[in-house]
Design a protein around this motif. Structure first.
Motif, mmCIF file in Angstrom:
data_model
loop_
_atom_site.group_PDB
_atom_site.id
_atom_site.type_symbol
_atom_site.label_atom_id
_atom_site.label_comp_id
_atom_site.label_asym_id
_atom_site.label_seq_id
_atom_site.Cartn_x
_atom_site.Cartn_y
_atom_site.Cartn_z
ATOM 1 N N LEU A 297 11.446 13.453 8.665
ATOM 2 C CA LEU A 297 11.486 14.220 10.002
ATOM 3 C C LEU A 297 13.143 14.900 10.325
ATOM 4 O O LEU A 297 12.972 15.753 10.607
ATOM 5 N N LEU A 298 13.763 13.846 10.319
ATOM 6 C CA LEU A 298 15.221 14.336 10.758
ATOM 7 C C LEU A 298 15.558 15.217 9.373
ATOM 8 O O LEU A 298 16.347 16.261 9.811
ATOM 9 N N SER B 246 1.097 -0.919 -0.001
ATOM 10 C CA SER B 246 0.150 0.065 -0.099
ATOM 11 C C SER B 246 0.913 0.985 -0.070
ATOM 12 O O SER B 246 1.571 1.663 1.157
ATOM 13 N N LEU C 216 9.462 8.020 7.233
ATOM 14 C CA LEU C 216 8.902 8.942 7.855
ATOM 15 C C LEU C 216 9.852 9.628 8.675
ATOM 16 O O LEU C 216 9.957 10.833 9.017
ATOM 17 N N CYS C 217 10.598 8.814 9.649
ATOM 18 C CA CYS C 217 11.812 9.263 10.247
ATOM 19 C C CYS C 217 12.979 9.901 9.605
ATOM 20 O O CYS C 217 13.328 11.031 10.106
ATOM 21 N N ILE C 218 13.057 9.424 8.454
ATOM 22 C CA ILE C 218 14.270 10.281 7.501
ATOM 23 C C ILE C 218 13.501 11.552 7.108
ATOM 24 O O ILE C 218 14.352 12.549 7.333
ATOM 25 N N ARG D 134 0.442 3.961 -0.068
ATOM 26 C CA ARG D 134 -0.059 5.317 0.420
ATOM 27 C C ARG D 134 0.363 5.421 1.909
ATOM 28 O O ARG D 134 0.435 6.610 2.253
ATOM 29 N N VAL D 135 0.573 4.501 2.494
ATOM 30 C CA VAL D 135 1.188 4.630 3.734
ATOM 31 C C VAL D 135 2.695 4.580 3.742
ATOM 32 O O VAL D 135 3.019 3.562 3.490
ATOM 33 N N PRO D 136 3.196 5.758 4.154
ATOM 34 C CA PRO D 136 4.780 5.655 4.078
ATOM 35 C C PRO D 136 5.456 4.833 5.274
ATOM 36 O O PRO D 136 4.875 4.665 6.191
ATOM 37 N N SER D 137 6.589 4.335 4.706
ATOM 38 C CA SER D 137 7.086 3.416 5.584
ATOM 39 C C SER D 137 7.617 4.090 7.023
ATOM 40 O O SER D 137 8.165 5.495 6.725
ATOM 41 N N LEU D 138 8.068 3.590 7.989
ATOM 42 C CA LEU D 138 8.456 4.172 9.222
ATOM 43 C C LEU D 138 9.739 4.683 8.922
ATOM 44 O O LEU D 138 10.299 5.560 9.521
ATOM 45 N N PHE D 139 10.800 4.158 8.407
ATOM 46 C CA PHE D 139 11.968 4.469 7.838
ATOM 47 C C PHE D 139 11.946 5.747 7.195
ATOM 48 O O PHE D 139 12.429 6.782 7.644
#
Lengths: 664, 101
Positions: free
Chosen positions: A230-231, A217, A226-228, A219-224
């Motif tokens: 944000l950083l 899917s 998301l963290c990248i 459409r949901v971005p991976s946690l990896f």
């Protein structure tokens, strides 16, 4: 008749009101009458406009101009739209070219009248301009088609023998036996009821199905991710990354570059003390001073690899001096990869090699325009076996792309010393001075026989001689990857000879990765691929020419002879004339090994062939590239055997990168 | 239910020893966890996975993310943002890289 007089009045009024050069001979010949009728019918609006216009032309010159232009257009339009129609039928007395007011048209300038007599042959002389070229092409194509159809009719009218149909059936049966791919049946059921051939809807459905099956899917971005993200957003607040894996640093670097946030401070954080690999995808924002400061800190603390792209600004004399000033005992650099180092001088590069040759084993240079003979001499001197104390590291990988080395310099690279004897991977790409002699000398100096990968793509002057050099240097049979993309001078005969056992000559290579894309279309054909695939599938390179002959041409027998551990893994034959026969051979030889296949722009591969291949090859096949294969229809795309399991990614039939959300 | 024998939940143990429960079917969507649960490892029999490198708070956030992803996959509506505290981002990044999720 009254209409004629009305027209005459209008024209005279118009000629009074402007300086336009109207044709004079408005006589009463037939053509004019027809024209008058036409224009009277065509311009009722015009006439009424003229009437209003007569009163108000003084007030509204713009509108008047417009109407004047419209009248001209109406007069000339029919002639302009069909420039090669017989002039006699279309020409009107006052609208002849000689007297026409219009010399320039949207389609180019009118050049003259002499072409009208030989219109059919000299369309080119009438017009010039981009559109005319298109018209010529269309005319030529129509002509060719007409000729072809005539020939077709001629053939069809030959006599029919009563047994013709029976012969055809027998022939078909024989073909089916020989080519098992013709029997492949797609799982896709053609719905006869559906009347819409909405290609967009079909492709969209296909794309969604592939995306869903491939675990996406998207459409949901991976946690990896998301963290990248944000950083990267808050990268200025980061002081130190600490002990993080190199893959994380690289992902951060790529995202920083993509967002345009790579600057000096970011670089400092990425290049902090203790990293083993300094990899920067884009160093355009890093200054030379900053880079040198980092190097001074990183090198003594164990930096092992420098991988830089677009490093022109930061990698120059100063950087090389810093590297050179480090004690040789503390130097641990084993790989250097520089892309776009436009400030790197020849002498600097030589100094760099001298100072790092104790440990440097891998050298990769792309687009460094200043390198030349000192660089090659340095390689020759530093890595030759005559340097014993202390012994230098063996040069294992050499990759040079798009560097303007002259032929003499490259010859000296191979001939001067045995620096290249231990080479495992050689890449010489996109260099105009690389020709057969250079390749032969360089490959000849790889005396260790360890060579595993050769890439000579996009060197336009290479011919079949190169193949013979490659075969000679592969005397230990370690060659696994051969990339010869874009070599237009290779011939089918040469490549066939390359893969054929020849007595007293090293055996043909057992390849795992083969790239023959963008070579000459006709030369890469089924025979070539058959030989390549079969020679890659034998367990041991066999030098016996005779027994191979009989085995090679029958796909059925072949399946029992080949080993299950052989076969091609990556194959790229885009832009070639291979057909379904190659698909059968591939299925017979590489069904346990094939992982990626690129058959873009191969018009002779059909649904049946591909379907057969996918049904025979084991599940390790994960990607098929088929850009530009419009002949592949839903019979394959919706009906191949691995529709359900989602492990096979088909790239090139839908203009979105699979798995990634498109920009809509 | 929290019945391990039922095998509908798996237990995740962080570096500090804190325990978290996660539905098995969601855990199977994560490559690393699936590999551990489907192979012949002790984890698959006991339905317990230990993460000695991931702290309790980070592991909790990972579990929250997995629920968020499960909830919004294949959803046609607009997906709300998943908030991450900047301080925990780096640690979470290392965990995400390890778990490949």
């Amino acid at each position: 008749m009254s209409s004629i007089t009305t027209m005459a009045t209008k024209r005279s009024r118009r000629s009074q009101n402007n300086a336009e050069d109207l044709p004079e001979n408005f006589d009463g010949n037939e053509q004019d009458v027809s024209h008058t009728d036409v224009s009277a019918a065509a311009a009722p609006g015009g006439e009424s406009n003229d009437e209003d216009d007569g009163e108000r032309s003084g007030d509204n010159p713009v509108r008047f101009m417009r109407q004047r232009n419209r009248a001209v257009a109406e007069r000339e339009a029919s002639r302009l739209a069909r420039p090669d129609a017989p002039l006699g039928s279309m020409m009107l007395g006052h609208a002849s070219k000689a007297k026409s007011a219009v010399m320039s048209t949207p389609f180019g300038q009118l050049m003259g009248r002499k072409a009208s007599t030989k219109r059919e042959d000299n369309i080119s002389q009438e017009w010039c301009g981009p559109f005319s070229v298109a018209r010529q092409m269309i005319a030529a194509r129509e002509e060719a088609r007409r000729l072809r159809e005539e020939q077709q009719d001629l053939e069809n009218n030959k006599e029919h023998h009563p047994l013709d149909e029976a012969m055809e059936i027998v022939n078909l049966e024989m073909q089916r036996k020989e080519n098992p791919s013709m029997n492949w049946v797609s799982r896709h059921k053609r719905e006869d009821g559906s009347t819409t051939t909405n290609y967009y809807a079909k492709r969209r459905k296909r794309f969604h199905r592939q995306r869903d099956l491939m675990g996406g899917s998207s459409r949901v971005p991976s946690l990896f991710q998301l963290c990248i993200n944000l950083l990267v957003e808050n990268f200025d607040c980061i002081e130190s990354l600490g002990v993080v894996d190199h893959s994380i640093r690289r992902a951060l670097c790529e995202t920083l570059v993509a967002r345009g946030k790579m600057n000096g401070a970011a670089f400092d954080v990425l290049a902090e003390m203790g990293v083993e690999t300094l990899e920067l995808v884009d160093c355009a924002q890093v200054t030379q001073d900053q880079f040198c400061d980092s190097l001074r800190v990183l090198l003594p603390s164990g930096l092992r690899a420098i991988l830089l792209k677009h490093c022109g600004r930061c990698f120059g004399s100063q950087a090389v001096n810093v590297i050179a000033s480090i004690d040789r005992e503390n130097m641990e650099l084993f790989a250097i990869s520089l892309g776009g180092a436009y400030l790197l001088k020849d002498s600097d590069m030589a100094a760099l090699i001298e100072s790092t040759s104790r440990t440097l084993s891998s050298l990769d240079l792309t687009a460094c325009p200043l390198l030349s003979e000192q660089f090659c001499n340095a390689i020759g001197n530093q890595y030759s076996s005559s340097i014993e104390d202390p012994p230098n590291a063996p040069l294992l990988e050499l990759s040079i792309e798009d560097v303007p080395l002259t032929k003499e310099v490259m010859l000296s690279l191979g001939a001067a010393s045995d620096a290249l004897r231990n080479l495992k991977s050689l890449k010489l790409k996109t260099m105009e001075n690389v020709d057969d002699e250079v390749v032969s000398i360089i490959l000849g100096s790889i005396t260790g026989g360890e060579i595993e990968g050769i890439d000579l793509s996009n060197n336009p002057s290479l011919t079949d001689e190169t193949l013979s050099s490659i075969r000679r240097c592969n005397f230990n049979g370690n060659l696994r990857a051969l990339l010869l993309s874009g070599l237009k001078n290779l011939t089918a005969i040469g490549i066939e000879a390359f893969f054929t056992p020849i007595p007293n000559f090293p055996a043909p290579p057992i390849l795992r990765k083969l790239d023959l894309s963008q070579c000459s279309y006709d030369e890469i054909n089924d025979t070539v691929l058959t030989l390549a695939a079969t020679s890659s599938s034998f367990k041991r390179a066999s030098a016996n020419a005779i027994e191979e002959e009989t085995v090679l041409h029958n796909a059925g027998k072949l399946a029992s002879e080949v080993s299950y551990t052989g076969g091609l893994v990556h194959l790229n034959v885009s832009g070639s004339s291979i057909s379904d026969k190659s698909m059968e051979i591939l299925a017979a030889t590489s069904s346990y090994s094939l992982e990626e296949l690129d058959i873009s722009f191969c018009p002779n591969v059909s649904d049946k062939g591909l379907g057969y291949l996918v049904s025979k090859v084991k599940p390790q096949l994960s990607k098929i590239f088929m850009w530009g294969c419009a002949q592949i229809t839903e019979e394959f795309l919706d009906g191949h055997d691995r529709i359900e399991d989602g492990g096979l990614e088909i790239i090139g039939v839908w203009m979105k990168k699979s798995g990634v959300r498109s920009l809509r | 239910m929290e019945d391990d024998n039922d095998q509908t939940y798996v237990k995740l143990i962080s570096a500090e020893g804190t325990e978290l429960f996660l539905e098995r079917r969601i855990a199977l969507q994560v490559d690393t966890m699936r590999a551990m649960l489907e192979g012949n490892f002790r984890e698959s029999e006991e339905s317990v996975i230990r993460f000695p490198d991931i702290s309790g708070s980070a592991l909790e956030k990972v579990v929250k993310y997995l629920h968020y992803k499960d909830r919004h996959s294949n959803s046609a509506t607009r997906i709300p943002e998943f908030a991450i505290d900047p301080e925990e981002a780096l640690e979470l990044l290392v965990a995400a890289s390890y778990l490949n999720c």
